[in-house]
Write a protein that holds these residues in place. Sequence first.
Motif, PDB file in Angstrom:
ATOM      1  N   SER A  22     -24.140  38.705 -30.571  1.00 49.25           N
ATOM      2  CA  SER A  22     -23.332  37.528 -30.883  1.00 49.25           C
ATOM      3  C   SER A  22     -21.994  37.988 -31.453  1.00 49.25           C
ATOM      4  CB  SER A  22     -24.039  36.633 -31.896  1.00 49.25           C
ATOM      5  OG  SER A  22     -24.082  37.271 -33.164  1.00 49.25           O
ATOM      6  N   ILE A  23     -21.068  37.054 -31.595  1.00 46.82           N
ATOM      7  CA  ILE A  23     -19.766  37.401 -32.186  1.00 46.82           C
ATOM      8  C   ILE A  23     -19.943  37.973 -33.592  1.00 46.82           C
ATOM      9  CG2 ILE A  23     -17.700  36.342 -33.217  1.00 46.82           C
ATOM     10  CD1 ILE A  23     -17.270  36.856 -30.349  1.00 46.82           C
ATOM     11  N   VAL A  61     -16.511  34.093 -39.864  1.00 49.59           N
ATOM     12  CA  VAL A  61     -16.858  34.188 -38.450  1.00 49.59           C
ATOM     13  C   VAL A  61     -17.749  33.002 -38.084  1.00 49.59           C
ATOM     14  CG1 VAL A  61     -17.911  35.589 -36.646  1.00 49.59           C
ATOM     15  CG2 VAL A  61     -16.751  36.691 -38.573  1.00 49.59           C
ATOM     16  N   LEU A  62     -17.236  32.129 -37.239  1.00 46.76           N
ATOM     17  CA  LEU A  62     -18.016  30.999 -36.762  1.00 46.76           C
ATOM     18  C   LEU A  62     -18.837  31.486 -35.577  1.00 46.76           C
ATOM     19  CD1 LEU A  62     -15.887  29.757 -38.595  1.00 46.76           C
ATOM     20  CD2 LEU A  62     -15.709  27.836 -37.034  1.00 46.76           C
ATOM     21  N   ASN A  63     -20.093  31.739 -35.841  1.00 49.33           N
ATOM     22  CA  ASN A  63     -20.928  32.424 -34.855  1.00 49.33           C
ATOM     23  C   ASN A  63     -21.329  31.485 -33.727  1.00 49.33           C
ATOM     24  OD1 ASN A  63     -22.092  34.753 -33.928  1.00 49.33           O
ATOM     25  ND2 ASN A  63     -24.023  34.460 -35.009  1.00 49.33           N
ATOM     26  N   GLN A  88     -15.127  32.449 -28.173  1.00 49.46           N
ATOM     27  CA  GLN A  88     -16.338  32.576 -27.355  1.00 49.46           C
ATOM     28  C   GLN A  88     -16.282  33.834 -26.510  1.00 49.46           C
ATOM     29  OE1 GLN A  88     -19.293  30.236 -26.879  1.00 49.46           O
ATOM     30  NE2 GLN A  88     -19.831  32.324 -26.281  1.00 49.46           N
ATOM     31  N   ASP A  89     -17.142  34.785 -26.841  1.00 50.30           N
ATOM     32  CA  ASP A  89     -17.313  35.969 -26.011  1.00 50.30           C
ATOM     33  C   ASP A  89     -18.280  35.625 -24.878  1.00 50.30           C
ATOM     34  OD1 ASP A  89     -17.273  38.753 -25.287  1.00 50.30           O
ATOM     35  OD2 ASP A  89     -19.227  38.943 -26.252  1.00 50.30           O
ATOM     36  N   VAL A  90     -18.305  36.437 -23.811  1.00 42.74           N
ATOM     37  CA  VAL A  90     -19.288  36.207 -22.744  1.00 42.74           C
ATOM     38  C   VAL A  90     -20.243  37.390 -22.604  1.00 42.74           C
ATOM     39  CG1 VAL A  90     -17.814  34.604 -21.500  1.00 42.74           C
ATOM     40  CG2 VAL A  90     -17.758  37.027 -20.890  1.00 42.74           C
ATOM     41  N   ILE A  99     -30.104  48.992 -27.787  1.00 41.99           N
ATOM     42  CA  ILE A  99     -30.953  47.920 -28.317  1.00 41.99           C
ATOM     43  C   ILE A  99     -31.403  48.250 -29.736  1.00 41.99           C
ATOM     44  CG2 ILE A  99     -33.225  46.823 -28.078  1.00 41.99           C
ATOM     45  CD1 ILE A  99     -32.759  46.966 -25.010  1.00 41.99           C
ATOM     46  N   ASP A 100     -31.734  49.512 -30.002  1.00 40.05           N
ATOM     47  CA  ASP A 100     -32.103  49.926 -31.358  1.00 40.05           C
ATOM     48  C   ASP A 100     -30.944  49.686 -32.317  1.00 40.05           C
ATOM     49  OD1 ASP A 100     -34.600  50.700 -30.499  1.00 40.05           O
ATOM     50  OD2 ASP A 100     -34.096  52.833 -30.343  1.00 40.05           O
ATOM     51  N   LEU A 101     -29.730  50.053 -31.893  1.00 38.87           N
ATOM     52  CA  LEU A 101     -28.550  49.840 -32.737  1.00 38.87           C
ATOM     53  C   LEU A 101     -28.298  48.348 -32.925  1.00 38.87           C
ATOM     54  CD1 LEU A 101     -25.159  51.693 -32.576  1.00 38.87           C
ATOM     55  CD2 LEU A 101     -25.193  49.210 -32.600  1.00 38.87           C
ATOM     56  N   ARG A 102     -28.370  47.583 -31.828  1.00 43.20           N
ATOM     57  CA  ARG A 102     -28.136  46.140 -31.889  1.00 43.20           C
ATOM     58  C   ARG A 102     -29.109  45.451 -32.844  1.00 43.20           C
ATOM     59  NH1 ARG A 102     -29.629  42.504 -27.860  1.00 43.20           N
ATOM     60  NH2 ARG A 102     -31.696  43.446 -28.154  1.00 43.20           N
ATOM     61  N   ASP A 103     -30.374  45.854 -32.788  1.00 44.60           N
ATOM     62  CA  ASP A 103     -31.376  45.239 -33.648  1.00 44.60           C
ATOM     63  C   ASP A 103     -31.130  45.586 -35.114  1.00 44.60           C
ATOM     64  OD1 ASP A 103     -32.469  44.164 -31.389  1.00 44.60           O
ATOM     65  OD2 ASP A 103     -34.165  45.557 -31.277  1.00 44.60           O
TER      66      ASP A 103
END
Length: 378
Positions: free
Chosen positions: A163-164, A127-129, A96-98, A362-366
């Motif tokens: 997310s992870i 990877v259990l997301n 679990q990341d925060v 945000i562009d990269l994340r999307d």
Amino acid sequence: MQQLSLLCNQVSFDFVSQQYLFRILSEKKTLKRLFVPEHGLFGELQDQEKLDETNVYESLDLQGVEVVSLYQHNEKSLAPEVAHLTDLDAIVIDIQDVGCRYFTFTSTIFYLFESLVKHNLSPYIFVLNRPNPAGRQVEGTPISAKYASFIGLEGLPHRHGMSIAELCFYFQEKLNSKLNICVIEDYTDTTINPVSINPSPNIPNQITPLIYAGQCLFEGTTLSEGRGTTRPFEIIGSPDFSWQEISHVCDKINKDWSTKAVLRPLKFIPTFHKFTGEVCTGFQLHLLNDQNYHSLLHSLSIIRELAQIKEDLWRKGKYEFGSEKTAIELLVGDDDLLDFLYGKISLQIIQEKLQESESQWIDLRDRIHLVKNKALSS
């Protein structure tokens, strides 16, 4: 028979079967190796406490399972040895990341991937997301190589909004690799809050991830960041402050932030960590509205005000694996943001920089989100 390893800690608990995943896999005789990140298998170790010997877990009776600590006194321990990887068919990641780059579990995953790529190994990676308890909001600037360390991978912003699984695909791209990443979505009971099990000792509730991107910066100061209290990162203070000084800072900050968060002056006594047993004067941060609340900018503004009344505010000396720089330098990780803390540049300049860098991330994340979804559908 398939030989698996598992990177996890105490959050890897199934509330339906009421068992830990390492217990389930060990009973099926498929678990060969258990990788343990910082804080230990059950989050029993405080920040920066090293785990050199894993015999403390022998009582779990995980027969035939080798337990490997990935946070020892030796910096090389941060990445698995090649001998711990070559005999594996698959690696399962359930952690679990925060939502923040300082949270070292993300670095542990990256170092694991880096070792696989370095040694040209290609086990399946399951990877259990899990949901990001800090949500999709993005804060901060990407950290440069100059300030990168175990608590800040080069390129990651302060609050990443991933997310992870998305982080794993980002790392795969960063390493220019073709790792066999398989995502398992929605496997947890959705009625269970993602931080119902503390991912580490000082993430006690749902509020902490929402303020952590900013309040963790207090680790880079000589102030108590609330460790040793029941509200770490919410409560901040020192025996050196007067009530009048803190009240003045609270009043000044609250004028601009009172619709989002309020600082309440108080006194407290830490039971461990900085100022153990001493009466500290400080404040508690009360989050009133987390919609578009910018924890990083809020905390930077607070620290800047406190720096004007406390000369020795900055924690001295080396802080973490991977760098000789001080804690505040590693955590802030940006020359302009540091200059803002030191009172050298204006709030407007920082706001403009943050807006630009956050929009780019945000562009990269999307885009990474689309890569993850494509992998799920294939």
